[in-house]
Design a protein around this motif. Structure first.
Motif, PDB file in Angstrom:
ATOM      1  N   HIS A 747       0.847  -1.185   0.000  1.00  0.00           N
ATOM      2  CA  HIS A 747       0.000   0.000   0.000  1.00  0.00           C
ATOM      3  C   HIS A 747       0.890   1.245   0.000  1.00  0.00           C
ATOM      4  O   HIS A 747       1.674   1.458   0.938  1.00  0.00           O
ATOM      5  N   VAL A 748       0.757   2.042  -1.033  1.00  0.00           N
ATOM      6  CA  VAL A 748       1.501   3.293  -1.139  1.00  0.00           C
ATOM      7  C   VAL A 748       0.595   4.408  -0.634  1.00  0.00           C
ATOM      8  O   VAL A 748      -0.510   4.605  -1.161  1.00  0.00           O
ATOM      9  N   VAL A 749       1.044   5.121   0.380  1.00  0.00           N
ATOM     10  CA  VAL A 749       0.206   6.136   1.017  1.00  0.00           C
ATOM     11  C   VAL A 749       0.880   7.494   0.933  1.00  0.00           C
ATOM     12  O   VAL A 749       2.108   7.605   0.963  1.00  0.00           O
ATOM     13  N   ARG A 750       0.040   8.509   0.838  1.00  0.00           N
ATOM     14  CA  ARG A 750       0.529   9.877   0.742  1.00  0.00           C
ATOM     15  C   ARG A 750      -0.468  10.795   1.455  1.00  0.00           C
ATOM     16  O   ARG A 750      -1.679  10.489   1.510  1.00  0.00           O
ATOM     17  N   ASP A 751       0.020  11.894   1.961  1.00  0.00           N
ATOM     18  CA  ASP A 751      -0.838  12.896   2.578  1.00  0.00           C
ATOM     19  C   ASP A 751      -2.028  13.180   1.654  1.00  0.00           C
ATOM     20  O   ASP A 751      -1.845  13.570   0.507  1.00  0.00           O
ATOM     21  N   PRO A 752      -3.273  13.000   2.140  1.00  0.00           N
ATOM     22  CA  PRO A 752      -4.429  13.162   1.250  1.00  0.00           C
ATOM     23  C   PRO A 752      -4.576  14.577   0.696  1.00  0.00           C
ATOM     24  O   PRO A 752      -5.084  14.756  -0.417  1.00  0.00           O
ATOM     25  N   VAL A 753      -4.153  15.575   1.459  1.00  0.00           N
ATOM     26  CA  VAL A 753      -4.254  16.938   0.945  1.00  0.00           C
ATOM     27  C   VAL A 753      -3.297  17.125  -0.222  1.00  0.00           C
ATOM     28  O   VAL A 753      -3.624  17.784  -1.221  1.00  0.00           O
ATOM     29  N   GLU A 754      -2.106  16.525  -0.123  1.00  0.00           N
ATOM     30  CA  GLU A 754      -1.171  16.587  -1.251  1.00  0.00           C
ATOM     31  C   GLU A 754      -1.750  15.887  -2.479  1.00  0.00           C
ATOM     32  O   GLU A 754      -1.610  16.364  -3.608  1.00  0.00           O
ATOM     33  N   VAL A 755      -2.404  14.750  -2.247  1.00  0.00           N
ATOM     34  CA  VAL A 755      -3.046  14.047  -3.358  1.00  0.00           C
ATOM     35  C   VAL A 755      -4.098  14.950  -4.004  1.00  0.00           C
ATOM     36  O   VAL A 755      -4.162  15.080  -5.241  1.00  0.00           O
ATOM     37  N   ALA A 756      -4.905  15.598  -3.186  1.00  0.00           N
ATOM     38  CA  ALA A 756      -5.959  16.464  -3.714  1.00  0.00           C
ATOM     39  C   ALA A 756      -5.373  17.627  -4.499  1.00  0.00           C
ATOM     40  O   ALA A 756      -5.880  17.994  -5.572  1.00  0.00           O
ATOM     41  N   GLU A 757      -4.314  18.234  -3.975  1.00  0.00           N
ATOM     42  CA  GLU A 757      -3.711  19.370  -4.672  1.00  0.00           C
ATOM     43  C   GLU A 757      -3.078  18.928  -5.987  1.00  0.00           C
ATOM     44  O   GLU A 757      -3.122  19.653  -6.991  1.00  0.00           O
TER      45      GLU A 757
END
Length: 888
Positions: A747-757
Motif C-alpha cells: 500500500h503506497v500512502v501519501r498525505d491526502p491533501v497533497e493528493v488532492a492538490e
C-alpha cells in the motif's frame, strides 16, 4: 496462478454421473480442472468415463472408501495451491457462471473459507432443499435451511450470508482454509462430515457462507437410492461420532432459556414476528422455547418452531417474552418478563396498561407506540426496538405470481373490516378509474374472523358495469414465506388502514421496490413520509375502543393518489426500485434480532457469551509469500515511484514494451498496458470511470475483467517475483484474489491533501471531490487486502530518505518470504528517486479540511494500525459512491 480443482465423487449410478459431467462441462468453468474420483464403482462407470478423454482427470479407488476418504483422495490429487470444490455426482449444473459466483463469495472477506449455494431438487423441482443450515443439540437432526422450512423458490436468500454449516453436496473450499484445518475428518464415513468441518472451521475463525447468486439442482440422495438401508446405517454411525464430539459443545453454546409466548398460526403481525424472530434469537445463543397463548396447530414443516414448542422448560426460564395481538390475561412466567407490543390507536386501552404492568420492560417498535402506552398510564420502562424487514425474502428480484402484463395492478391486503377500511379503498378506486382503464385492484383477504364480511363488502361495492377491475382473493391461506411473490405481482401497494399498529407489509413493499400509498400515521408515519406516498387523513374515534382515536383516510385524497400512481407509474417504479436495497439494508430484521437479544439479556441471569475466535486471514498461516506483489495506491500517491523502486530490487513488472509511459511521468508508470486497459474497461462496463467509481457491477463485467487479468498474470508467472500496479486496482483488487497465490499487497500512502492538490493541478478537480475520491480508493484498497500479508510505503519517507525506505521495504518483503530479491543499491535508488520529486507538500493544519471519517482513516494509516484491522471499513455513501460529507 491459482486455479480451482473440481472434484466429482462417483460411486455407481453412471446415468447420474454422466448427467452431472455433461452439464458441468457445458458450463465451461474458467481456471478449473475437473477430477472424477471413482469410489470403486462396479457398474459401467470405469469404461464409460474414458469417452471424456482429456476433458477431465480420472482417479479410480480400489473400493468404496466412503464420501470422506474419497473426497480426501481427490483433495490430495489437486495441485497444492488450488482451491477445491467438492461435488456430488447427482448435481445438475444449469447456471453457466456458478464457479465465478462461488469465487466472488469465497473472497468477499478474508475469513470466508467454505462456500455453499442454493440447491433445488432435481430438474423441475421448485422447492429449495438447501440454503445453508443449522444443527440443534437435542437430537442433532440437522436442517438444510436456517428457518427449518423447505420452501418454494421465489428468489429468497439471494445474498451471500454467513451460516452455521453448508451441505457438502457442493462446497467451495479455499486453499488457505484447508491449510489451516486440514481435510475432512475420517472419523466419519459419510454424513455429518460437512457440519463437523464447518464447526471446526468456525473454531479457527473461518466462516461458512452461502453464495445466494448460485442455484443448482441436486437429485436428493441420488447416489445411494434403493440401497437396502445402507444410507440409514451410515447416517446412524456418523451421528454417533458427531454427538460424541459436538453435542455437549452445542448445548453449552446456549446462554439460557427464553420462553416466547404468542401466536404463530395466524396472519397477524405478532405471529409474523414469532415465525421470524424465534429462530433468529435461538441462533444468537438463546435456547428458545415457545408456548401459544391460544390453541393452534403449528406448521408441521416449520422445524424450528416445532422444536421450540416441544422443548422442556425450567421452573423459571431466564426470561419470558410475550408477543400477541391482545395483552396477557394470565401471568408471564420468567425471571425477567418482557413484552413486544403495539396497538392501533393514539392511546391503547387502559386495560392494556394494567395487564402489561406485570412486565419488567415493554418493547415497542417506535416512539409513537411508546407514547400510546404512556398515555394509557403504563409506567414501567419502555424501550424502542425498531422492527425491520427480512432481506432474504423481500427484495426487487423476488419472483412474482403470474399476472396480466397489460394492466397496472394495485395490491391491498386486508385482515380486519373496521381497521383496514376496504370500503374506503374500493370507493376511491372506483372514483379514480373506469371499466376500460387498464388497471386492477387486487384485494387479498387474509383468513380470519372478518374474511367473509370483507369479501361480501368488496364484491358489493365493486359491482356494476362501469366499475374498473376489482378482484377479491379470499379462502386462500397464502404461505407466509411466499408473501414476496404476492407483492412482486403488484405495481403499487395501497392501504387505507385506520390502525396505527406496526405493519410488516408496508416495509416489505418498499424492500421489494414497489411504490406504497398509505396514510402517514402511527407506526408507519416516518416510513410513509420518507419512502412512500402519503394520503391525507383525519383523526376519528374508534367506536369499539372508548376514548381511542385512529386515522380515517380522506377518500378524495386517496382517489387523487391512485390517479397519480397510474399517470406516473414509470417514474414511481424507477424511484421505488432505486431506494429498495438501501431501505432494506437500513431496516434489516437481523439488526432487530440483535437489538431484541440485547434487551432480553440485559440485567438478567444469562451466562456470559462464549468469546468468538479471532477472525482468520491467510496472513495467519506460517507459509512464505508466493512472489506475487500487488501495488495499491490512489492516483498521484506515488505508486509509479514505488513501482520503479521494486524494479531496482529485481521484481519484474512485465516486458518493457508493454509498460506505459506518459508526459506526467516520462521515466515510466510501471503499469502493464494490458492490465491498465482491462481496468478501464471493467469500470466502464459498470457505468463509471476512475473519477466516478461505480458502486456495483454486472457479473459479466467482473468475469470479463478476471479473464483479461488472468491472461496478463499468466505472462508474468514464469518470472517470479513480479508485481502489478495500477491505481484503479484499489477498486478492483478483490476481484483478483481468486487468481493470486500467497500475494503480498504493498500500500503506497501519501498525505491526502497533497493528493488532492496534485489532482487539482493535473485534472482541475475540486478539493472536496479529490478528497472523497482518495477516501473511496483508500478504503477499498485496504478492505480488499484484509487478512493478507501487506506492507506500507509512505511516499513522503520514500522521497525524503529513499535508501532507508528501500532497505525497509526489502527487509519486510524478505521477512514475508518473497524470494529472489536483490538488495537495494544506493546508486540505483538515488538514480530513480530524484531529489525534489515531492511537490506540493501540505502545510501544518491542512488536514483540518478532512471530514471526521477521512481524518480517522489518515490517522490509522499514519500510526500503522490499519494493517492490523480485520474488519472492513464502511465506504463513503452518496449516489456516486463518493463521500459528500464536509468537515464540520
Amino acid at each position: 496462478m491459482r486455479g480451482a480443482t473440481l472434484i466429482v465423487l462417483a460411486w455407481n449410478q453412471w446415468p447420474l454421473t454422466r448427467q452431472c459431467l455433461d452439464s458441468l462441462l457445458a458450463s465451461a468453468p474458467a481456471d478449473a480442472d475437473l477430477l472424477v474420483v471413482d469410489n470403486g464403482s462396479t457398474d459401467e462407470t470405469p469404461t464409460a468415463i474414458a469417452a471424456y478423454g482429456d476433458r477431465l482427470r480420472y482417479l479410480r479407488l480400489p473400493e468404496n472408501l466412503g464420501f470422506v476418504r474419497g473426497m480426501n483422495a481427490g483433495i490430495a490429487a489437486a495441485p497444492p495451491d488450488n482451491d477445491v470444490v467438492l461435488l456430488n455426482n447427482d448435481l445438475i449444473f444449469t447456471q453457466a457462471d456458478w464457479l465465478d459466483r462461488l469465487r466472488d463469495a469465497a473472497y468477499a472477506a478474508p475469513e470466508h473459507g467454505i462456500v455453499g449455494c442454493r440447491l433445488l431438487g432435481g430438474e423441475g423441482e421448485p422447492r429449495l432443499f438447501h440454503t445453508g443450515g443449522f444443527i440443534e443439540p437435542e437430537d442433532l437432526w440437522g436442517q438444510q435451511s436456517e428457518s427449518g422450512l423447505q420452501e418454494i423458490d421465489i428468489g429468497q436468500y439471494g445474498r451471500t450470508r454467513r451460516v452455521q454449516a453448508v451441505a457438502f453436496a457442493l462446497a467451495y473450499l479455499r486453499r488457505d482454509c484447508i491449510d489451516r484445518i486440514g481435510v475432512l475428518d475420517e472419523a466419519f464415513h459419510s454424513y455429518y462430515e460437512d457440519t463437523d468441518y464447518c464447526l471446526r472451521a468456525a473454531d479457527a475463525g473461518i466462516a461458512s457462507v452461502v453464495a445466494g447468486a448460485v442455484t443448482l439442482h441436486h437429485v436428493q440422495h441420488g447416489s445411494t437410492q434403493d440401497d437396502g438401508g445402507f444410507r440409514q446405517r451410515l447416517w446412524q454411525d456418523s451421528r454417533r461420532s458427531f454427538a460424541a464430539r459436538w453435542q455437549q459443545r452445542l448445548r453449552a453454546g446456549y446462554r439460557g432459556t427464553v420462553l416466547w409466548q404468542g401466536t404463530t398460526a395466524t396472519p397477524q403481525a405478532h405471529a409474523h414476528l414469532a415465525r421470524k424472530l424465534v429462530w433468529r434469537l435461538d441462533a444468537r445463543g438463546l435456547r428458545m422455547a415457545y408456548a401459544p397463548v391460544r390453541r393452534e396447530v403449528l406448521d408441521a414443516q416449520d422445524f424450528r418452531l416445532e422444536l421450540a414448542a416441544r422443548r422442556s422448560l425450567p421452573a423459571r426460564p431466564e426470561a419470558a417474552l410475550y408477543c400477541a395481538a391482545e395483552p396477557p390475561d394470565s401471568a408471564i412466567v420468567g425471571r425477567r418478563r418482557l413484552a413486544l407490543a403495539f396497538g392501533d390507536w393514539d392511546r391503547v386501552p387502559a386495560a392494556w396498561a394494567e395487564r402489561y404492568a406485570q412486565c419488567y420492560r415493554l418493547l415497542v417498535p417506535d416512539r409513537f407506540q411508546a407514547q400510546a402506552f404512556t398515555s394509557a398510564g403504563y409506567r414501567r420502562p419502555i424501550d424502542v426496538v425498531p422492527l425491520g424487514v427480512d432481506r432474504a425474502y423481500f427484495h426487487p428480484q423476488a419472483r412474482a405470481l403470474a399476472r396480466a402484463p397489460d394492466r397496472t395492478v394495485f395490491l391491498a391486503v386486508v385482515e380486519r373490516l373496521r381497521r383496514d377500511a376496504p370500503e374506503r379503498l374500493v370507493a376511491a378506486f372506483r372514483a379514480a378509474f373506469h371499466a376500460d382503464d387498464p388497471v386492477e385492484l387486487l384485494v387479498y383477504i387474509r383468513p380470519g374472523d372478518d374474511e367473509l364480511a370483507i369479501r361480501e363488502a368488496v364484491e358489493r361495492l365493486s359491482a356494476g358495469a362501469d366499475a374498473p377491475r376489482i378482484t377479491a382473493l379470499s379462502g386462500w391461506s397464502f404461505p407466509a414465506q411466499q408473501r414476496a411473490a404476492l407483492i412482486a405481482a403488484a405495481d403499487v401497494v395501497v392501504s387505507a388502514r385506520r390502525g396505527a399498529g406496526w405493519d410488516p407489509l408496508a416495509r416489505e413493499a418498499i424492500a421489494c421496490g414497489r411504490p406504497l400509498i398509505a396514510p402517514a400515521y402511527g407506526s408507519q408515519q416516518d416510513l410513509v413520509e420518507t419512502y412512500g406516498h402519503a394520503v391525507e387523513y383525519r383523526m376519528v374515534a374508534d367506536p369499539a375502543e372508548r376514548g381511542a382515536l385512529w386515522a380515517d383516510v380522506d377518500g378524495e385524497a386517496l382517489t387523487a393518489r391512485l390517479r397519480e400512481a397510474f399517470a406516473q407509474r414509470e417514474a414511481w417504479r424507477t424511484a421505488a426500485l432505486a431506494q429498495a436495497d438501501g431501505f432494506a439494508a437500513a431496516h434489516d430484521l437481523d439488526a432487530s434480532a440483535d437489538r431484541l437479544h440485547e434487551q432480553i439479556t440485559r440485567d438478567g441471569t444469562f451466562t456470559a457469551p462464549q468469546p468468538a475466535p479471532p477472525v482468520f486471514g491467510p496472513v495467519d498461516l506460517a507459509r512464505p509469500a508466493g512472489g506475487q506483489l500487488v501495488v495499491l495506491g490512489m492516483h498521484r500517491s506515488g505508486t509509479s515511484s514505488v513501482g520503479g523502486l521494486l524494479a531496482t530490487l529485481g521484481v519484474w513488472p512485465g516486458p518493457d514494451e508493454r509498460l506505459l509511459r506518459g508526459p506526467d511521468n516520462p521515466k515510466g508508470h510501471y503499469e502493464h498496458a494490458d492490465l491498465h486497459m482491462a481496468c478501464v474497461r471493467r469500470l466502464a462496463a459498470a457505468g463509471g470511470d476512475w473519477q466516478r467509481p461505480p458502486v456495483t457491477a454486472p457479473a459479466a463485467a467482473i468475469d470479463a475483467f478476471r479473464r483479461e487479468a488472468a491472461a496478463v498474470l499468466d505472462t508474468l508467472e514464469p518470472r517470479r517475483p513480479w508485481f502489478i500496479k495500477e491505481p484503479r486496482l484499489c477498486l478492483l483488487a478483490r476481484e483478483l484474489l481468486p487468481l493470486l497465490t500467497r500475494p503480498v499487497f504493498i500500500h503506497v500512502v501519501r498525505d491526502p491533501v497533497e493528493v488532492a492538490e496534485s489532482l487539482a493541478r493535473r485534472d482541475g478537480m475540486p478539493r472536496h471531490q479529490a478528497l472523497a475520491l482518495w477516501e473511496r480508493y483508500t478504503v477499498e484498497a485496504f478492505n480488499a487486502s484484509l487478512g493478507q500479508p501487506r506492507v506500507l510505503v509512505d511516499y513522503a519517507a520514500l522521497v525524503d530518505t529513499p535508501l532507508a525506505t528501500a532497505q525497509a521495504l526489502h527487509h519486510e518483503l524478505v521477512a514475508l518470504g518473497v524470494a529472489g530479491l536483490a538488495a537495494p543499491q544506493a546508486e540505483r535508488v538515488a538514480d530513480w528517486i530524484e531529489p525534489g520529486l515531492r511537490h506540493g507538500r501540505s502545510h501544518p493544519g491542512a488536514l483540518d479540511v478532512l471530514t471526521p471519517d477521512q481524518r480517522a482513516l489518515q490517522a490509522a494509516i499514519a500510526d500503522g494500525s490499519i494493517l492490523a484491522e480485520r474488519t472492513a471499513r464502511p465506504l463513503p455513501t452518496d449516489r456516486d459512491g463518493l463521500s459528500t460529507r464536509r468537515a464540520g
